[in-house]
Enzyme design. Structure first.
Site, short mmCIF file in Angstrom:
data_model
loop_
_atom_site.label_atom_id
_atom_site.label_comp_id
_atom_site.label_asym_id
_atom_site.label_seq_id
_atom_site.Cartn_x
_atom_site.Cartn_y
_atom_site.Cartn_z
N GLU A 490 0.85 -1.19 0.00
CA GLU A 490 0.00 0.00 0.00
C GLU A 490 0.88 1.24 0.00
O GLU A 490 1.91 1.27 0.68
CB GLU A 490 -0.91 0.00 1.23
N HIS A 513 -7.93 1.32 1.73
CA HIS A 513 -7.85 0.96 3.15
C HIS A 513 -8.70 1.90 4.02
O HIS A 513 -8.23 2.48 5.00
CB HIS A 513 -6.40 0.97 3.63
N1 LIG Z 1 -10.00 -2.52 6.24
C1 LIG Z 1 -9.83 -1.89 7.36
O1 LIG Z 1 -9.76 -0.68 7.41
C2 LIG Z 1 -9.76 -2.69 8.62
C3 LIG Z 1 -10.22 -2.13 9.80
C4 LIG Z 1 -10.20 -2.90 10.96
C5 LIG Z 1 -9.68 -4.17 10.94
N2 LIG Z 1 -9.22 -4.69 9.79
C6 LIG Z 1 -8.68 -6.06 9.72
O2 LIG Z 1 -9.77 -6.97 9.77
C7 LIG Z 1 -9.31 -8.23 10.28
C8 LIG Z 1 -10.29 -8.77 11.31
O3 LIG Z 1 -10.36 -7.90 12.41
P1 LIG Z 1 -11.08 -8.35 13.77
O4 LIG Z 1 -11.14 -7.15 14.62
O5 LIG Z 1 -12.34 -9.07 13.43
O6 LIG Z 1 -10.00 -9.38 14.30
P2 LIG Z 1 -10.22 -10.58 15.34
O7 LIG Z 1 -8.88 -10.87 15.86
O8 LIG Z 1 -11.34 -10.26 16.25
O9 LIG Z 1 -10.69 -11.80 14.40
C9 LIG Z 1 -9.86 -12.49 13.53
C10 LIG Z 1 -10.38 -13.94 13.48
O10 LIG Z 1 -9.73 -14.61 12.41
C11 LIG Z 1 -9.46 -15.94 12.84
N3 LIG Z 1 -8.42 -16.48 11.97
C12 LIG Z 1 -7.14 -16.12 11.88
N4 LIG Z 1 -6.52 -16.81 10.92
C13 LIG Z 1 -7.44 -17.62 10.37
C14 LIG Z 1 -7.41 -18.57 9.31
N5 LIG Z 1 -6.30 -18.79 8.62
N6 LIG Z 1 -8.54 -19.22 9.04
C15 LIG Z 1 -9.69 -19.01 9.73
N7 LIG Z 1 -9.77 -18.13 10.74
C16 LIG Z 1 -8.66 -17.44 11.05
C17 LIG Z 1 -9.07 -15.78 14.28
O11 LIG Z 1 -9.18 -16.99 14.99
C18 LIG Z 1 -10.08 -14.72 14.74
O12 LIG Z 1 -11.27 -15.32 15.21
C19 LIG Z 1 -7.92 -7.97 10.83
O13 LIG Z 1 -6.97 -8.45 9.92
C20 LIG Z 1 -7.84 -6.47 10.90
O14 LIG Z 1 -6.50 -6.01 10.74
C21 LIG Z 1 -9.25 -3.98 8.62
#
Ligand SMILES: NC(=O)c1ccc[n+]([C@@H]2O[C@H](COP(=O)([O-])OP(=O)(O)OC[C@H]3O[C@@H](n4cnc5c(N)ncnc54)[C@H](O)[C@@H]3O)[C@@H](O)[C@H]2O)c1
Length: 630
Positions: A490, A513
């Site tokens: 990015e 993003h």
């Molecule tokens: N686009 C954006 O602006 C933005 C904003 C916020 C968060 N995010 C991203 O969104 C994602 C999710 O955020 P969250 O707050 O729900 O996180 P979280 O930690 O609450 O949930 C992530 C889940 O993914 C599961 N997981 C991890 N690897 C896995 C795999 N290979 N297969 C199946 N399950 C798997 C974990 O067990 C967990 O339950 C993160 O990567 C975060 O960085 C992006």
């Protein structure tokens, strides 16, 4: 231990945050035709008397004459006066009660109104010096007791002189009549109390300005035992942090300095000296060098989601707690995912682009409703599970896959493997975390396992998708459309270019993003991170702290709280408890939580000890930080 000094407190705008006569005007004038004008006149007389511009006795009688006051009005105010306590007085009730024998309440106000507050503070009736109202047979207020010096000019100093107090006499108040007590030689010191009202003329003649009771105690050399003034705790907030955070922290009594931009390492090293709490967003790097220069730092608040910009281990090694706001933008991401899914299903983006180029292309072909389609959620954490709820509400069927055991919400079905999910889903949405093993979680084989025409969304982390394979899957029609908010590479700033094999492809939506970037999320982040910092400063609570053991704690009640952060090495607890008992402390409760590197022990103790004896706790081997809460 009794106080050497006698502390004399004014009442209006000092012990309570109201001016009695103005509050009475509000009550007595309710529904009165000239209420606004009379109220303004009462307020103006109060201000002029408090600023020393007119004679106090004259102003008092003029105000009483303006108001149709009765006993019922006075009782109504007395009934709710305890709710009007000045915040720092409420915080220091223990101080008042412990020292009531050395405290006098001195006021031109009225006994009925002040008495409930005096009682709450533990101050005996004979130490409440104030005016007495006179009533007629029908309960109407006819005036004040003229014999009482407090109903006349210079009454306060006359009354105090007549007491013949021994030892230092300290006057505390917001008004000119309070300043006069010292000016007339009846008090040795005068502290202008400005938590509720600040008058320049009064502050100008005061020995000190006290913005709270805590500051007063500090100025009087009484702080160590009862309190530490919050206004002496400095917070530096960089990167234009949301005003909701600034407001919350200031309201809690801390000194907050804000800067619009980020600071580079050297600038921050200069600025961090003397700062107790640093607030940043993603552009400020808190490096080991910065932490080295931070002589007072207790906590870093990251007003954002990520904490990569902070050297967490170096902070933990110095006992500096780091907080962030991990879930404050969850809803924003979920809403965008829902919107993007609908947009993909209807090919809105390409149709809109064609219109902008002057082409009208009305057709239902390939356009679908969400209803009845299957959404496959990969990663059922905060975002994934919330998306599950909204998608079901829109009539979708939900299947999900997660590495951990997660409770299925609503009718969502758990899939044991990613492949099983891919085989069933019409829409696949990724919400996994960014752990290293998730690199290229979705590549050529996974796209091959999807149903033809599957819609694909990634709003999680860029590296989890092989974008080259995605471009091919779109080309082959295996993937019918895609929305991506995150990318393996990015641009660092808005000025840098963006490139990707996905550019220019049909029914592909690319966003920079912005999944979590909404005004609501910014405000929620501000509130969450500010609350975490306050919980840590005020209670020692480390819930959601990212680099120290998490301990959830209630308010300190009835005792003092000793917070001790140490390296997790053998013998620390034994030595600590030995020192606590050598200091003669009665332990009311103790919590200990450790992680691999650090231990955090919280000890609530009775107040009766010599504060000096606690200093030895700093010398316990392995101590990183020691703090006392009152
Ligand atoms: N686009 C954006 O602006 C933005 C904003 C916020 C968060 N995010 C991203 O969104 C994602 C999710 O955020 P969250 O707050 O729900 O996180 P979280 O930690 O609450 O949930 C992530 C889940 O993914 C599961 N997981 C991890 N690897 C896995 C795999 N290979 N297969 C199946 N399950 C798997 C974990 O067990 C967990 O339950 C993160 O990567 C975060 O960085 C992006």
């Amino acid at each position: 231990m009794t106080l050497a000094q006698t502390l004399i407190f004014d009442f209006d705008s000092t012990l309570v945050r109201i001016e009695t006569l103005e509050a009475l005007a509000d009550i007595a004038l309710e529904g009165h035709a000239d209420a606004v004008a009379i109220r303004a006149e009462v307020a103006s007389l109060t201000d002029r008397a408090m600023a020393g511009e007119i004679d106090f006795g004259e102003a008092l009688r003029a105000r009483l004459a303006l108001l149709p006051l009765t006993r019922t009005h006075i009782e109504a105010l007395a009934d709710r006066i305890l709710d009007e306590g000045t915040p720092s007085v409420r915080r220091n009730l223990r101080f008042f009660n412990d020292n009531a024998g050395r405290i006098i309440i001195l006021s031109g106000g009225f006994r009925e109104v002040i008495a409930p507050v005096a009682q709450r503070l533990g101050v005996a009736p004979d130490r409440l010096l104030c005016n007495d109202l006179c009533y007629d047979a029908d309960g109407r207020v006819t005036g004040v007791d003229d014999v009482n010096p407090l109903s006349h000019a210079n009454g306060k100093s006359a009354v105090i002189k007549a007491l013949g107090l021994t030892g230092p006499v300290v006057m505390v108040g917001d008004g000119w009549t309070d300043a006069e007590v010292k000016l007339a030689g009846a008090a040795d010191r005068f502290h202008a109390f400005t938590e509720i009202a600040r008058r320049d003329a009064v502050v100008a003649v005061a020995d000190s300005e006290a913005r709270s009771i805590d500051e007063l105690l500090y100025a009087e050399g009484l702080a160590g035992r009862w309190s530490y003034p919050r206004s002496r705790i400095r917070m530096l907030l960089l990167e234009n942090i949301h005003p909701a955070a600034v407001e919350r922290l200031e309201e809690a009594g801390y000194s907050v300095e804000t800067l619009k931009g980020a600071l580079d390492e050297n600038e921050l090293i200069q600025k961090i000296k003397g700062v107790h709490v640093l607030g940043i967003r993603s552009k400020t790097n808190v490096t080991e060098r910065v932490l080295e220069a931070a002589d007072r730092l207790m906590a870093v608040a990251a007003f954002c989601i990520g904490t990569n910009q902070i050297d967490l281990d170096a902070a933990a090694a110095r006992g500096v707690a780091v907080f962030n706001a991990p879930y404050s933008n969850t809803r924003s991401v979920v809403e965008l995912a829902v919107g993007l899914t609908i947009t993909l299903m209807r090919d809105v983006v390409d149709k809109s682009a064609a219109m902008h180029q002057g082409r009208w292309n009305k057709s239902a072909e390939g356009s679908r409703e969400l209803r009845g389609k299957t959404l496959g959620i990969v990663g059922y954490g905060a975002i994934g599970s919330q998306l599950s709820v909204l998608a079901e509400a829109l009539g979708m069927r939900v299947v999900f896959h997660d590495l951990s055991e997660r409770l299925a919400l609503g009718n969502a079905r758990r899939m044991r493997s990613l492949d099983a999910l891919l085989a069933e889903a019409d829409v696949v949405s990724l919400h996994v975390d960014g752990r290293r093993e998730n690199a290229n979680l979705i590549g050529a084989a996974q796209f091959q396992a999807m149903k033809p025409g599957t819609l694909f969304l990634n709003l999680s982390r860029g590296h989890v998708v092989d974008v080259g394979a995605l471009a091919q899957a779109i080309g082959s029609g295996r993937v019918g459309g895609a929305a991506l908010d995150v990318f393996p590479e990015e641009p660092r700033t808005n000025a840098d270019p963006f490139d990707s094999p996905l550019r220019g492809l049909k029914n592909v939506i690319l966003t920079p993003h912005i999944g979590g970037s909404t005004e609501e999320a910014q405000e929620a982040i501000a509130e969450f991170a500010a609350e975490r910092v306050l919980g840590y400063l005020n209670r020692g609570d480390t819930t959601f702290c990212v680099n120290l053991p998490n301990v959830q704690l209630a308010e300190v009640s009835g005792g003092h709280r000793i917070l001790h952060i140490h390296r997790n090495q053998p013998g620390v607890m034994a030595e600590l408890n030995r020192e606590l008992s050598a200091a003669g402390l009665n332990i009311l409760g103790q919590h200990l939580k450790t992680d691999e590197a650090t231990g955090y022990v919280i000890t609530d103790v009775d107040r009766d000890y010599d504060p000096q004896a606690l200093r030895v706790l700093k010398t316990v081997a392995g101590t990183l930080r020691f703090r006392l809460l009152h």
